[in-house]
Design an enzyme around this catalytic site. Sequence first.
Site: not given
Length: 218
Positions: A87-88
Site C-alpha cells: 500500500k503506497v
Amino acid sequence: MKFFVDTANLREIQEAVELGVLDGVTTNPSLMAKEGIKGTDAVMRHYRQICEMVEGDVSAEVIATDFDGIIREGEALAELHPNIVVKVPMIRDGVKAIRYFADKGIKTNCTLIFTAGQALLAAKAGATYVSPFVGRLDDIGHDGLQLVQQIVDIFSNYGYPTQVLAASVRHVPHLIQCAELGADVVTCPLSVITGLLHHPLTDKGLATFLADHKRVNA
Ligand code: E4P
C-alpha cells in the site's frame, strides 16, 4: 464485488473469514497502532499472521515517503507472503514506486485517493488497486460516492485493469451504493459487513415462523 475488511484485529478478521464472504484485508498504520503493534519485527509477524488466516489480498502500508525507502519497505513486505499488496500513498515518489513495483510484478494499492486525477495517475503507473476514501470526503462536506462513480467511469472508458477499491466505507448504504456504482472492491469495518444481515422484517418473520412451528409441534 469483493469484500475486504478494514482492520488489523485478528479476532475480527477471523470472524469475517468464518462468515465465508471475505475476499481480503486492508490495514493502515493507524489500524496497526490501534492493535498496539509496534516495531518492524512485530509488524512483519502480524502481517504474516493475517496472510495465513485469509485467502485473498492483504494490503500492508509502507511508512517511507521517499522512493528508495518505499521500494525497500515494499520489497520486504512483498517477500513476506504472495498475498501481500504493497500500500503506497498518493505522492510523487509513491507514483514512481508503483511503476517500479508494477514492472517487478509486485501488487500495489494506491491509498489516500481524493480526486479522479490522482486515481488516473495511479492507474497509469500500473497500480493494482486505487483506494478513494469515501467517508473522509463526506466528512468534509464533499460527495465521496461521486468520486467512486467518476473513477469507475474513467477506468471503464479506457479499460484500465486497475481495480477501484472503495475505502473509508463507513455504513451499509455506502457499501450498497458502491455496489450500484460498480466498485470492484469495498473495504470497511466488520460491523458494516455484518450490518448487511439485518432487517426488522427478517427478525419478525423468523420469530413468527418459529412460534408457529412450536405451537403445532408442542
Ligand atoms: C483504507 O484502506 C483505509 O484503511 C480506510 O478505509 C480508512 O477508513 P477511515 O476513513 O474510516 O479511517
